[in-house]
Design a protein around this motif. Structure first.
Motif, PDB file in Angstrom:
ATOM      1  N   MET A 180      17.088 -28.127   4.955  1.00 17.48           N
ATOM      2  CA  MET A 180      15.882 -29.204   5.613  1.00 17.48           C
ATOM      3  C   MET A 180      16.450 -30.520   5.159  1.00 17.48           C
ATOM      4  O   MET A 180      16.124 -31.612   6.226  1.00 17.48           O
ATOM      5  CB  MET A 180      14.628 -28.918   4.672  1.00 17.48           C
ATOM      6  CG  MET A 180      14.142 -27.752   4.711  1.00 17.48           C
ATOM      7  SD  MET A 180      12.475 -27.556   3.930  1.00 17.48           S
ATOM      8  CE  MET A 180      13.002 -27.393   2.318  1.00 17.48           C
ATOM      9  N   GLY A 186      14.165 -36.718   2.912  1.00 14.29           N
ATOM     10  CA  GLY A 186      14.236 -35.444   2.054  1.00 14.29           C
ATOM     11  C   GLY A 186      12.523 -34.689   1.959  1.00 14.29           C
ATOM     12  O   GLY A 186      12.124 -33.829   2.644  1.00 14.29           O
ATOM     13  N   SER A 187      12.091 -35.288   1.349  1.00 15.06           N
ATOM     14  CA  SER A 187      10.533 -35.133   1.045  1.00 15.06           C
ATOM     15  C   SER A 187      10.080 -35.119   2.505  1.00 15.06           C
ATOM     16  O   SER A 187       8.948 -34.400   2.858  1.00 15.06           O
ATOM     17  CB  SER A 187       9.872 -36.215   0.104  1.00 15.06           C
ATOM     18  OG  SER A 187      10.667 -36.256  -1.054  1.00 15.06           O
ATOM     19  N   PHE A 217      22.929 -29.206   1.329  1.00 17.61           N
ATOM     20  CA  PHE A 217      22.945 -27.581   1.884  1.00 17.61           C
ATOM     21  C   PHE A 217      23.627 -26.762   0.786  1.00 17.61           C
ATOM     22  O   PHE A 217      24.862 -26.714   0.929  1.00 17.61           O
ATOM     23  CB  PHE A 217      23.802 -27.751   3.149  1.00 17.61           C
ATOM     24  CG  PHE A 217      23.485 -26.637   4.008  1.00 17.61           C
ATOM     25  CD1 PHE A 217      22.389 -26.691   4.920  1.00 17.61           C
ATOM     26  CD2 PHE A 217      24.595 -25.680   4.448  1.00 17.61           C
ATOM     27  CE1 PHE A 217      22.131 -25.594   5.832  1.00 17.61           C
ATOM     28  CE2 PHE A 217      24.287 -24.820   5.256  1.00 17.61           C
ATOM     29  CZ  PHE A 217      23.176 -24.742   5.928  1.00 17.61           C
ATOM     30  N   ILE A 426      13.648 -32.119  -9.161  1.00 18.70           N
ATOM     31  CA  ILE A 426      13.964 -33.007  -8.008  1.00 18.70           C
ATOM     32  C   ILE A 426      14.062 -31.859  -6.699  1.00 18.70           C
ATOM     33  O   ILE A 426      13.434 -32.154  -5.702  1.00 18.70           O
ATOM     34  CB  ILE A 426      15.402 -33.634  -8.099  1.00 18.70           C
ATOM     35  CG1 ILE A 426      15.207 -34.589  -9.309  1.00 18.70           C
ATOM     36  CG2 ILE A 426      15.423 -34.172  -6.839  1.00 18.70           C
ATOM     37  CD1 ILE A 426      16.643 -35.132  -9.554  1.00 18.70           C
ATOM     38  N   ASN A 432       6.378 -36.085  -7.597  1.00 15.44           N
ATOM     39  CA  ASN A 432       5.092 -37.008  -6.972  1.00 15.44           C
ATOM     40  C   ASN A 432       4.778 -36.121  -5.730  1.00 15.44           C
ATOM     41  O   ASN A 432       3.465 -35.837  -5.473  1.00 15.44           O
ATOM     42  CB  ASN A 432       5.605 -38.210  -6.164  1.00 15.44           C
ATOM     43  CG  ASN A 432       5.696 -39.185  -7.376  1.00 15.44           C
ATOM     44  OD1 ASN A 432       5.229 -38.865  -8.254  1.00 15.44           O
ATOM     45  ND2 ASN A 432       6.195 -40.516  -6.904  1.00 15.44           N
ATOM     46  N   ILE A 433       5.859 -35.347  -4.850  1.00 12.84           N
ATOM     47  CA  ILE A 433       5.389 -34.644  -4.020  1.00 12.84           C
ATOM     48  C   ILE A 433       4.561 -33.347  -4.298  1.00 12.84           C
ATOM     49  O   ILE A 433       3.668 -32.770  -3.694  1.00 12.84           O
ATOM     50  CB  ILE A 433       6.571 -33.842  -3.365  1.00 12.84           C
ATOM     51  CG1 ILE A 433       7.717 -35.276  -2.694  1.00 12.84           C
ATOM     52  CG2 ILE A 433       6.209 -33.398  -1.976  1.00 12.84           C
ATOM     53  CD1 ILE A 433       6.845 -36.321  -1.670  1.00 12.84           C
TER      54      ILE A 433
HETATM   55  C1  LIG Z   1      21.793 -30.303  -6.410  1.00 10.41           C
HETATM   56  C2  LIG Z   1      20.827 -30.236  -5.173  1.00 10.41           C
HETATM   57  C3  LIG Z   1      20.876 -29.273  -4.244  1.00 10.41           C
HETATM   58  C4  LIG Z   1      20.136 -29.445  -3.101  1.00 10.41           C
HETATM   59  N1  LIG Z   1      20.055 -28.135  -2.177  1.00 10.41           N
HETATM   60  C5  LIG Z   1      19.296 -28.413  -1.061  1.00 10.41           C
HETATM   61  C6  LIG Z   1      19.327 -27.316  -0.072  1.00 10.41           C
HETATM   62  O1  LIG Z   1      19.964 -26.404  -0.202  1.00 10.41           O
HETATM   63  N2  LIG Z   1      18.446 -27.551   0.936  1.00 10.41           N
HETATM   64  C7  LIG Z   1      17.793 -28.626   1.331  1.00 10.41           C
HETATM   65  O2  LIG Z   1      17.127 -28.772   2.142  1.00 10.41           O
HETATM   66  N3  LIG Z   1      17.641 -29.787   0.172  1.00 10.41           N
HETATM   67  C8  LIG Z   1      18.331 -29.562  -0.873  1.00 10.41           C
HETATM   68  N4  LIG Z   1      18.413 -30.532  -1.666  1.00 10.41           N
HETATM   69  C9  LIG Z   1      17.429 -31.522  -1.620  1.00 10.41           C
HETATM   70  C10 LIG Z   1      16.086 -31.743  -2.223  1.00 10.41           C
HETATM   71  O3  LIG Z   1      15.362 -30.934  -2.080  1.00 10.41           O
HETATM   72  C11 LIG Z   1      15.766 -33.108  -2.054  1.00 10.41           C
HETATM   73  O4  LIG Z   1      16.829 -34.159  -2.643  1.00 10.41           O
HETATM   74  C12 LIG Z   1      14.341 -33.625  -2.618  1.00 10.41           C
HETATM   75  O5  LIG Z   1      13.451 -32.834  -1.675  1.00 10.41           O
HETATM   76  C13 LIG Z   1      13.911 -35.007  -2.431  1.00 10.41           C
HETATM   77  O6  LIG Z   1      14.576 -35.602  -1.045  1.00 10.41           O
HETATM   78  P1  LIG Z   1      15.230 -36.922  -1.338  1.00 10.41           P
HETATM   79  O7  LIG Z   1      16.419 -36.817  -2.117  1.00 10.41           O
HETATM   80  O8  LIG Z   1      15.405 -37.379   0.389  1.00 10.41           O
HETATM   81  O9  LIG Z   1      14.344 -37.864  -1.844  1.00 10.41           O
HETATM   82  P2  LIG Z   1      13.074 -38.749  -1.351  1.00 10.41           P
HETATM   83  O10 LIG Z   1      12.208 -37.848  -0.228  1.00 10.41           O
HETATM   84  O11 LIG Z   1      13.722 -40.015  -0.691  1.00 10.41           O
HETATM   85  O12 LIG Z   1      12.285 -39.061  -2.496  1.00 10.41           O
HETATM   86  C14 LIG Z   1      12.707 -40.036  -3.496  1.00 10.41           C
HETATM   87  C15 LIG Z   1      11.410 -40.139  -4.416  1.00 10.41           C
HETATM   88  O13 LIG Z   1      10.433 -40.556  -3.640  1.00 10.41           O
HETATM   89  C16 LIG Z   1       9.201 -39.829  -3.987  1.00 10.41           C
HETATM   90  N5  LIG Z   1       8.228 -39.763  -2.848  1.00 10.41           N
HETATM   91  C17 LIG Z   1       8.528 -39.367  -1.504  1.00 10.41           C
HETATM   92  N6  LIG Z   1       7.595 -39.360  -0.810  1.00 10.41           N
HETATM   93  C18 LIG Z   1       6.321 -39.846  -1.861  1.00 10.41           C
HETATM   94  C19 LIG Z   1       5.129 -40.251  -1.634  1.00 10.41           C
HETATM   95  N7  LIG Z   1       4.748 -40.049  -0.265  1.00 10.41           N
HETATM   96  N8  LIG Z   1       4.486 -40.626  -2.517  1.00 10.41           N
HETATM   97  C20 LIG Z   1       4.771 -40.992  -3.828  1.00 10.41           C
HETATM   98  N9  LIG Z   1       6.248 -40.705  -4.072  1.00 10.41           N
HETATM   99  C21 LIG Z   1       6.851 -40.217  -3.038  1.00 10.41           C
HETATM  100  C22 LIG Z   1       9.827 -38.278  -4.195  1.00 10.41           C
HETATM  101  O14 LIG Z   1       8.708 -37.610  -5.215  1.00 10.41           O
HETATM  102  C23 LIG Z   1      10.892 -38.848  -5.089  1.00 10.41           C
HETATM  103  O15 LIG Z   1      10.672 -39.016  -6.442  1.00 10.41           O
HETATM  104  C24 LIG Z   1      19.159 -30.455  -2.892  1.00 10.41           C
HETATM  105  C25 LIG Z   1      19.366 -31.548  -4.036  1.00 10.41           C
HETATM  106  C26 LIG Z   1      19.861 -31.311  -5.032  1.00 10.41           C
HETATM  107  C27 LIG Z   1      19.879 -32.447  -5.892  1.00 10.41           C
END
Ligand SMILES: Cc1cc2nc3c(=O)[nH]c(=O)nc-3n(C[C@H](O)[C@H](O)[C@H](O)COP(=O)(O)OP(=O)(O)OC[C@H]3O[C@@H](n4cnc5c(N)ncnc54)[C@H](O)[C@@H]3O)c2cc1C
Length: 550
Positions: A180, A186-187, A217, A426, A432-433
Motif C-alpha cells: 500500500m 503511507g497513512s 514492501f 508504526i 494516531n491513525i
Molecule cells: C519495517 C517496515 C515494513 C513495512 N512493510 C510494509 C508493507 O509490507 N506494505 C506496506 O504497504 N507498508 C509497509 N510499511 C509501511 C507502514 O505501514 C507505514 O510506514 C505506515 O503506515 C506509516 O506511513 P508513512 O510511513 O507514510 O508515514 P505517514 O503517513 O507520513 O505518517 C507519519 C506520522 O504522521 C501521523 N499521521 C498521519 N496522518 C495523520 C492524521 N490525519 N492526524 C494525525 N496524525 C497523522 C502518523 O500516525 C505517523 O505518526 C512498513 C513499514 C516498516 C517500518
C-alpha cells in the motif's frame, strides 16, 4: 596467568522450556474464552518455540540478514532475496503449526488457538511472522476475486512451506504480502500514484497492467501480494503474483532492501511495477475497504505480536533476577526490584487479556456483538499494546543491567526485542491513525441499529461494582463517548477504552490480586510514571509467582 578469574554470578540462559505450559496468564485467559479446548497443539508449539535448536535458528536468521540479488552476474534481472537456512527453518515451523492461513480452514476456536500460537512463536522470533501474518490476513480479503480465491485457498491454508519461486500451481503451500505504502503517503493511501490500466478479462477476472512503485514492501519473496493502484474508477485492490501462471516472472522489480533498526530476519523492500500483471479484487474504486479487510487482521497480529514480545522480555527479566545476586541477595529478593517485576507482570497479563478478547471477536464471525467488538477493539488494542511495548522492553532490559544492552552475535535476545518493539506501533497504521480509527468506529451502527458505544457498555458492565476506580473510569468513559470526543483527545480515549477492557477481562480470568493491583495503579491513580511504582499494598508475591516461567 591464563586463569585471571572465575565467571560467577552470571545467569544461565532460559532455554529448553515449554513456552505454553509455563505461561499461566495465557492459559487462564484461553480457558475462559475457549473452555474445554484441546491444548495439545499449543503444548507442541510451546515445546518447539522454547527449544534450544529453534533459539539458535532465531539468532542465526537475525545475524545473517537477507541478501538481495537484483541481477545475475550476466546483468539479467533476477529480483530474488536469499535467506539463511535458519530463516526457512523458522518459516517452516510457523507454517507447520498453522500460524498463517490455516485457521480459515479450521473449526470453532481455530482463530483463538492461532492467536495464542502466534504470541508464543513471537517469543521465539518475531520478524519471520511478517509474511506469516500477511498470509493469515489476506485469506478472507482474497474472496473478492472468486476464481483466484478458489485456486489459492487450499495453498494458503496448507501446512506445507515451499519457498521456491515457481508457479503456485506447482506448490504445496504459498505465502502472500501486501503493498500500500508509497513514497508520498503511507497513512493517506489516497495519495497512491501507481497506475492500473485494464488489459483483458481472463479466467482470473479483469487483468490490469500496473506501473508505479511501493516504498515499503515486506517479504518480497512471497508468492503474491494484494496491492493498491489507481484505476479509472479510483483506488482499487489487485492480486499481483510474483510468477505468472505460464511460469514467466511478473514485472516486479526489487530495487533494494531497507536497512532497518530491527526486524532483521525479515526482508522489507522497495519495489517498482514495470507493467506488472495484476487482477482486480473486489470492485474497481473500492480498493481501500477491500485491502482494509486484510489490514484489520494484521492489526490484530500487531497486538498479539507485541503481547508475545512483552511476555518474553518479562520471563528473561524474571530468569535473570532469580539468579543474579547483588548486595548479598538475589535481585528477585530486593523489594524495589519486586515492584518493577510485578508491575511488568501486570502489564504483560493485561496485554494478554486484551489481545485474547480481541481474538475471540475474530472467532465468532456471525455474532453481532462480537462484530462490534472487532470494530472497536482492533484499533484500541493495536494502539495501546503497541504503545506500551517499547517502554516495557526498556524496563525489562534494565533488569538485566548492562548485559541486557549487549547483542553478542545475536545472543542478546532482549536487545532484539527492544529493536523490534517500535515496529508494531508504526506499521499497519501508526498510533494516531489507530486513535482516529476508534473515533470512526464509535460512529458505527450495525444492521440492527446497535451502536459500538452500547456494545462497549454491555462489555464493561459485568465487572461494575467490583472496584471503585473501575466504576469511575467506565462511567466517565461512557459519558465522554456520549458527549462526543474531539480529535485532539483521541489517544486519551483509546487508552481509557483499552484500560477499561483490560480490567474487565482481568476481573473474569485473573486472580483478585491481579485485578486489584491493576485497577489501583492504572485506574485509581496510585501509580508513578515509570514501572516499579505499584502501591505498597499490592500482592507482589502472588503477582510474581504467577508470572514465573518455572
Ligand atoms: C519495517 C517496515 C515494513 C513495512 N512493510 C510494509 C508493507 O509490507 N506494505 C506496506 O504497504 N507498508 C509497509 N510499511 C509501511 C507502514 O505501514 C507505514 O510506514 C505506515 O503506515 C506509516 O506511513 P508513512 O510511513 O507514510 O508515514 P505517514 O503517513 O507520513 O505518517 C507519519 C506520522 O504522521 C501521523 N499521521 C498521519 N496522518 C495523520 C492524521 N490525519 N492526524 C494525525 N496524525 C497523522 C502518523 O500516525 C505517523 O505518526 C512498513 C513499514 C516498516 C517500518
Amino acid at each position: 596467568m591464563d586463569q585471571t578469574h572465575e565467571v560467577i554470578n552470571q545467569s544461565a540462559p532460559l532455554s529448553g522450556y515449554n513456552l505454553f505450559t509455563t505461561n499461566r496468564p495465557l492459559r487462564d485467559a484461553l480457558a475462559f474464552h475457549s473452555p474445554g479446548h484441546d491444548d495439545a497443539p499449543l503444548r507442541a508449539l510451546g515445546e518447539t518455540a522454547g527449544a534450544a535448536e529453534m533459539q539458535q535458528h532465531a539468532r542465526l536468521a537475525n545475524v545473517h540478514a537477507p541478501l538481495l540479488h537484483s541481477h545475475d552476474r550476466f546483468g539479467r534481472r533476477v529480483d530474488q532475496v536469499e535467506f539463511h537456512p535458519s530463516y526457512h527453518a523458522l518459516m517452516s515451523a510457523a507454517v507447520r503449526h498453522g500460524l498463517h492461513g490455516s485457521a480459515w480452514a479450521g473449526g470453532p476456536g481455530a482463530h483463538m488457538e492461532r492467536a495464542a500460537g502466534f504470541m508464543l512463536f513471537t517469543e521465539l522470533e518475531a520478524s519471520v511472522l511478517c509474511p506469516v501474518s500477511m498470509t493469515y490476513a489476506v485469506t478472507p480479503a482474497l474472496r473478492g476475486n472468486a476464481p483466484v480465491f478458489s485456486e489459492w485457498f487450499p495453498r494458503l491454508t496448507s501446512t506445507g512451506y515451499d519457498p521456491r519461486l515457481v508457479p503456485a500451481a506447482q506448490k504445496a503451500g504459498v505465502t502472500m504480502g501486501m503493498g500500500m505504502t508509497e513514497k508520498q503517503g503511507g497513512s493517506d493511501v489516497r495519495a497512491n500514484t501507481t497506475q492500473a490500466t485494464f488489459e483483458e478479462t481472463t479466467p482470473w477476472g479483469r487483468r490490469y497492467r500496473l506501473v508505479g512503485h511501493k516504498w515499503f514492501f515486506s517479504a518480497p519473496m512471497c508468492d503474491a501480494f494484494l496491492v493498491l493502484a489507481q484505476a479509472p474508477a479510483g483506488l482499487s485492490c489487485f492480486f499481483l503474483p510474483r510468477v505468472l501462471p505460464d511460469g514467466a516472472m511478473n514485472a516486479l522489480r526489487i530495487q533494494r532492501l531497507k536497512d532497518k533498526l530491527g526486524n532483521k530476519a525479515n526482508a522489507s523492500s522497495e519495489v517498482e511495477f514495470a507493467g506488472a500483471q495484476a487482477w482486480l479484487v473486489g470492485e474497481e474504486g473500492r480498493g481501500v475497504p477491500q485491502i482494509l479487510e486484510m489490514g484489520t487482521l494484521t492489526r490484530l497480529d500487531c497486538a498479539l505480536g507485541t503481547t508475545g514480545l512483552m511476555r518474553q522480555a518479562l520471563v528473561l527479566a524474571l530468569n535473570h533476577a532469580s539468579q543474579r545476586k547483588a548486595f548479598g541477595y538475589r535481585l528477585l529478593e530486593h523489594p524495589l526490584m519486586r515492584n518493577v517485576l510485578a508491575d511488568l507482570a501486570l502489564e504483560s497479563e493485561a496485554a494478554v487479556a486484551l489481545s485474547l478478547r480481541l481474538a475471540r471477536a475474530f472467532d465468532r464471525q456471525d455474532d453481532a456483538h462480537e462484530a462490534l467488538m472487532r470494530r472497536v477493539l482492533t484499533p484500541v488494542a493495536k494502539y495501546w499494546i503497541c504503545k506500551r511495548g517499547s517502554m516495557f522492553s526498556q524496563e525489562a532490559m534494565e533488569c538485566l543491567g548492562g548485559n541486557g544492552y549487549v547483542e553478542e552475535g545475536g545472543e542478546g535476545v532482549m536487545a532484539r526485542i527492544y529493536r523490534e518493539m517500535p515496529l508494531n506501533s508504526i506499521w499497519e497504521g501508526a498510533g494516531n491513525i489507530m486513535a482516529l480509527d476508534l473515533l470512526r468506529a464509535l460512529k458505527k451502527r450495525d444492521d440492527r441499529g446497535q451502536d459500538v458505544a452500547a456494545a462497549l457498555a454491555a462489555e464493561l458492565d459485568p465487572a461494575r461494582g467490583s472496584q471503585p476506580g473501575y466504576d469511575r473510569l467506565v462511567a466517565s468513559l461512557l459519558t465522554r463517548i456520549d458527549d462526543g470526543v474531539e480529535e485532539t483527545e483521541a489517544r486519551r480515549l483509546a487508552q481509557d477504552v483499552a484500560l477499561a477492557v483490560q480490567a474487565a477481562m482481568l476481573r473474569r480470568h485473573a486472580p483478585d490480586f491481579v485485578f486489584e493491583a491493576f485497577c489501583a495503579s492504572r485506574l485509581g491513580g496510585d501509580w508513578g510514571h515509570a514501572f516499579g511504582t505499584l502501591p505498597l499494598a499490592s500482592n507482589f508475591d502472588g503477582i510474581i509467582a504467577r508470572a514465573m516461567p518455572y
